[in-house]
Structure formats: C-alpha cells, structure tokens
Design an enzyme around this catalytic site. Structure first.
Site, PDB file in Angstrom:
ATOM      1  N   PRO A  87       0.821  -1.215   0.000  1.00 11.09           N
ATOM      2  CA  PRO A  87       0.000   0.000   0.000  1.00 11.09           C
ATOM      3  C   PRO A  87       0.855   1.266   0.000  1.00 11.09           C
ATOM      4  O   PRO A  87       0.356   2.356  -0.234  1.00 11.09           O
ATOM      5  CB  PRO A  87      -0.826  -0.114   1.282  1.00 11.09           C
ATOM      6  CG  PRO A  87      -0.197  -1.176   2.105  1.00 11.09           C
ATOM      7  CD  PRO A  87       0.610  -2.039   1.198  1.00 11.09           C
ATOM      8  N   GLU A 114       2.096  -8.244   8.450  1.00  8.58           N
ATOM      9  CA  GLU A 114       2.524  -6.831   8.457  1.00  8.58           C
ATOM     10  C   GLU A 114       3.344  -6.496   7.209  1.00  8.58           C
ATOM     11  O   GLU A 114       3.732  -5.353   6.997  1.00  8.58           O
ATOM     12  CB  GLU A 114       3.352  -6.525   9.707  1.00  8.58           C
ATOM     13  CG  GLU A 114       2.541  -6.497  10.988  1.00  8.58           C
ATOM     14  CD  GLU A 114       1.385  -5.514  10.927  1.00  8.58           C
ATOM     15  OE1 GLU A 114       1.544  -4.418  10.374  1.00  8.58           O
ATOM     16  OE2 GLU A 114       0.303  -5.869  11.434  1.00  8.58           O
ATOM     17  N   ARG A 152      -3.153  -7.967 -21.091  1.00  4.12           N
ATOM     18  CA  ARG A 152      -4.080  -7.612 -22.172  1.00  4.12           C
ATOM     19  C   ARG A 152      -3.481  -6.580 -23.127  1.00  4.12           C
ATOM     20  O   ARG A 152      -3.989  -6.383 -24.226  1.00  4.12           O
ATOM     21  CB  ARG A 152      -5.438  -7.160 -21.622  1.00  4.12           C
ATOM     22  CG  ARG A 152      -5.432  -5.829 -20.919  1.00  4.12           C
ATOM     23  CD  ARG A 152      -6.752  -5.581 -20.231  1.00  4.12           C
ATOM     24  NE  ARG A 152      -7.858  -5.399 -21.171  1.00  4.12           N
ATOM     25  CZ  ARG A 152      -8.117  -4.274 -21.809  1.00  4.12           C
ATOM     26  NH1 ARG A 152      -7.346  -3.216 -21.632  1.00  4.12           N
ATOM     27  NH2 ARG A 152      -9.139  -4.195 -22.636  1.00  4.12           N
ATOM     28  N   ASP A 167      -9.525   2.410 -25.140  1.00  5.40           N
ATOM     29  CA  ASP A 167      -9.938   2.251 -23.740  1.00  5.40           C
ATOM     30  C   ASP A 167      -9.730   3.543 -22.951  1.00  5.40           C
ATOM     31  O   ASP A 167      -8.859   4.349 -23.280  1.00  5.40           O
ATOM     32  CB  ASP A 167      -9.106   1.157 -23.065  1.00  5.40           C
ATOM     33  CG  ASP A 167      -9.658  -0.225 -23.348  1.00  5.40           C
ATOM     34  OD1 ASP A 167     -10.781  -0.329 -23.841  1.00  5.40           O
ATOM     35  OD2 ASP A 167      -8.925  -1.201 -23.056  1.00  5.40           O
TER      36      ASP A 167
HETATM   37  C1  SAM Z   1      -2.047  -6.238   5.754  1.00  4.94           C
HETATM   38  S1  SAM Z   1      -0.999  -5.743   4.437  1.00  4.94           S
HETATM   39  C2  SAM Z   1       0.342  -4.980   5.286  1.00  4.94           C
HETATM   40  C3  SAM Z   1       0.197  -3.505   5.409  1.00  4.94           C
HETATM   41  C4  SAM Z   1       1.376  -2.850   6.091  1.00  4.94           C
HETATM   42  N1  SAM Z   1       1.450  -3.239   7.467  1.00  4.94           N
HETATM   43  C5  SAM Z   1       1.250  -1.333   5.994  1.00  4.94           C
HETATM   44  O1  SAM Z   1       0.563  -0.752   6.828  1.00  4.94           O
HETATM   45  O2  SAM Z   1       1.795  -0.736   5.034  1.00  4.94           O
HETATM   46  C6  SAM Z   1      -0.324  -7.259   3.895  1.00  4.94           C
HETATM   47  C7  SAM Z   1       0.157  -7.283   2.456  1.00  4.94           C
HETATM   48  O3  SAM Z   1      -0.917  -7.041   1.569  1.00  4.94           O
HETATM   49  C8  SAM Z   1      -0.453  -6.402   0.408  1.00  4.94           C
HETATM   50  N2  SAM Z   1      -1.247  -5.168   0.235  1.00  4.94           N
HETATM   51  C9  SAM Z   1      -2.137  -4.652   1.089  1.00  4.94           C
HETATM   52  N3  SAM Z   1      -2.709  -3.544   0.631  1.00  4.94           N
HETATM   53  C10 SAM Z   1      -2.184  -3.343  -0.589  1.00  4.94           C
HETATM   54  C11 SAM Z   1      -2.363  -2.345  -1.585  1.00  4.94           C
HETATM   55  N4  SAM Z   1      -3.211  -1.329  -1.418  1.00  4.94           N
HETATM   56  N5  SAM Z   1      -1.644  -2.444  -2.718  1.00  4.94           N
HETATM   57  C12 SAM Z   1      -0.773  -3.465  -2.903  1.00  4.94           C
HETATM   58  N6  SAM Z   1      -0.556  -4.435  -1.999  1.00  4.94           N
HETATM   59  C13 SAM Z   1      -1.240  -4.381  -0.854  1.00  4.94           C
HETATM   60  C14 SAM Z   1       1.030  -6.144   0.590  1.00  4.94           C
HETATM   61  O4  SAM Z   1       1.758  -7.137  -0.111  1.00  4.94           O
HETATM   62  C15 SAM Z   1       1.200  -6.268   2.079  1.00  4.94           C
HETATM   63  O5  SAM Z   1       2.493  -6.690   2.440  1.00  4.94           O
END
Ligand code: SAM
Length: 239
Positions: A87, A114, A152, A167
């Site tokens: 994220p 995490e 795609r 698109d």
């Molecule tokens: C619960 S999340 C961890 C979030 C992290 N503790 C933080 O607050 O930045 C677990 C995993 O989900 C994936 N993930 C969660 N949200 C995401 C997003 N918006 N975009 C991409 N990957 C995401 C990532 O690979 C991440 O390591």
C-alpha cells in the site's frame, strides 16, 4: 513475457489465470506465468514463513530466507522488474501498465501479515506498486489485477474485437459510451449518428462524448490530456 509470482497462496490465482484472456494468452505462449509457493522455500520443518517483529508489537512479519531462497530458482537480471505489492507503493494506473508491458520479465512479491522483512525489499525490489489507498490482507489480488492489466496490452493477447486502443486512460480520456443491438429497448434508443454509417460524424460524436464524460466524471484528468489528444479534440470540434 515471463511473470514470476512469489506467494503463499498460489491456488488463489487459479480462477483469474485459468479463464478468459489470461488463460488464452498462456495457452498461446504470449505470457509464461510461474507461481512460486514461498512455503516451498522455507527452511522450517512446519513450512512456517512468518515470525515475530523485532522491536515487539502486534502482527507477524514474513521471513526473509524463503524469498532469498526462492530467487535462486528465478532467472532474473538487471532488466527484470521486481515488484513489491504494497500500500506504500506508487498507485497503479494505465501509465504504469503501459510501462510494464515493455518489460520482458516481471516478478511480483505478495506480502501478508505486516508485510515482508524489509531486507528483501532492499536487496531485490526495483519497484513498489500499490493498488490504491486502502489495505488488503495480501498482495495476491493486486498481483492478479496488475497481471491482467499488463497482459491484455501484449500484442496478440486480445482480439481486434476487444481492442484496447480506445480504452479509458489510453489517450488521457475516459472512453465514449457503447451500444449494441437492438436499436431500441424500453424506449431507450441508440443515438442516430451511430446508425448513420457516416464515419467522420461517428468519430466526432465519440470524441465529444469522451471529452464530455471525462469533464463530468474525472475533471482531474483534463489538465494532463496529452498534446495529440488535445489536437484531435480541437480538430473534430471545429468540423
Ligand atoms: C495487511 S498488508 C500490510 C500492510 C502494512 N502493514 C502497511 O501498513 O503498510 C499485507 C500485504 O498485503 C499487500 N497489500 C495490502 N494492501 C495493498 C495495496 N493497497 N496495494 C498493494 N498491496 C497491498 C502487501 O503485499 C502487504 O504486504
């Protein structure tokens, strides 16, 4: 294109990758997708891949060793884009998809808990991508979404009838509305111009609608319209 995906849930990919365009693209050799189960590279007899965080606190962290071990089985080089789904990454969009499709080899790292021990990021990762400003439980869904959006775009992946050139976002605008048969349903009619056979008028209508929809739905896109799209809008609006 080769895509390697490191995940603890390879079975999650079966549906999205086993159907439609992604299935066909793999069958036709347009993309070669390999799923690597991170647990296979764990040195723990119970295949554990997470551990408590140094410094304390809630939540577990994905251990680094299985990732370092998994990379021994992936044939990557300086040109490979190694993408951490997080994220905290750059928010994914069509521009990133257009950049990624130029690469020959992508590797996706799917985190859980995490996230992944930071040293994996420091050692391997070349790009961090986010699906948006929200937190998911794992990186699998983002890996699927990004793979779909990129594959795609590979020439030959989708047929003429599914062309992506018009698109939304490809030319900086949202796309015009679409209609198919019948010509009328419950009093709703197809716009006359689309039945006219006049290709110039149809193109003009589509460009105007595309611009109008973008102004109404996504005014933030208007200031970044590329020069060639602007020229096209000005040209058709003059006619
Ligand atoms: C619960 S999340 C961890 C979030 C992290 N503790 C933080 O607050 O930045 C677990 C995993 O989900 C994936 N993930 C969660 N949200 C995401 C997003 N918006 N975009 C991409 N990957 C995401 C990532 O690979 C991440 O390591």
């Amino acid at each position: 294109m080769i895509i390697d995906i490191l995940t603890i849930f390879p079975e999650m990919f079966e549906g999205p990758f086993g159907n439609s365009i992604l299935k066909r693209a793999q069958e036709n050799g347009i993309v070669n997708i390999a799923l690597h189960d991170i647990r296979d590279y764990s040195n723990n007899k119970h295949k554990k891949v997470d551990d408590y965080p140094y410094g304390g606190g809630a939540g577990m962290v994905m251990k680094p060793e299985p990732f370092f071990e998994a990379f021994k089985h992936i044939d990557y080089n300086d040109e490979t884009e190694i993408i951490l789904l997080t994220p905290q990454g750059e928010p994914f969009n069509q521009e990133i998809a257009n950049d990624l499709v130029k690469k020959k080899h992508l590797v996706f790292l799917c985190g859980h808990y995490e996230g992944i021990d930071y040293r994996v990021q420091e050692h391997f990762v070349t790009k961090e991508v986010s699906l948006g400003d929200f937190v998911l439980t794992g990186g699998e869904l983002p890996a699927m979404v990004i793979t779909d959006a990129v594959v795609r775009l590979i020439p030959g992946s989708i047929g003429k009838e599914e062309s992506f050139l018009n698109d939304s976002f490809q030319n900086g605008l949202l796309e015009h509305p679409h209609y198919t048969r019948p010509q009328e349903i419950h009093g709703y009619k197809v716009p006359d111009v689309l039945l006219s056979g006049n290709h110039q008028e149809i193109e003009k209508w589509r460009t105007e609608k595309s611009y109008e929809i973008t102004v109404n739905k996504r005014p933030d896109l208007i200031k970044n319209i590329p020069e060639d799209t602007l020229k096209k809008i000005k040209k058709v609006c003059k006619e």
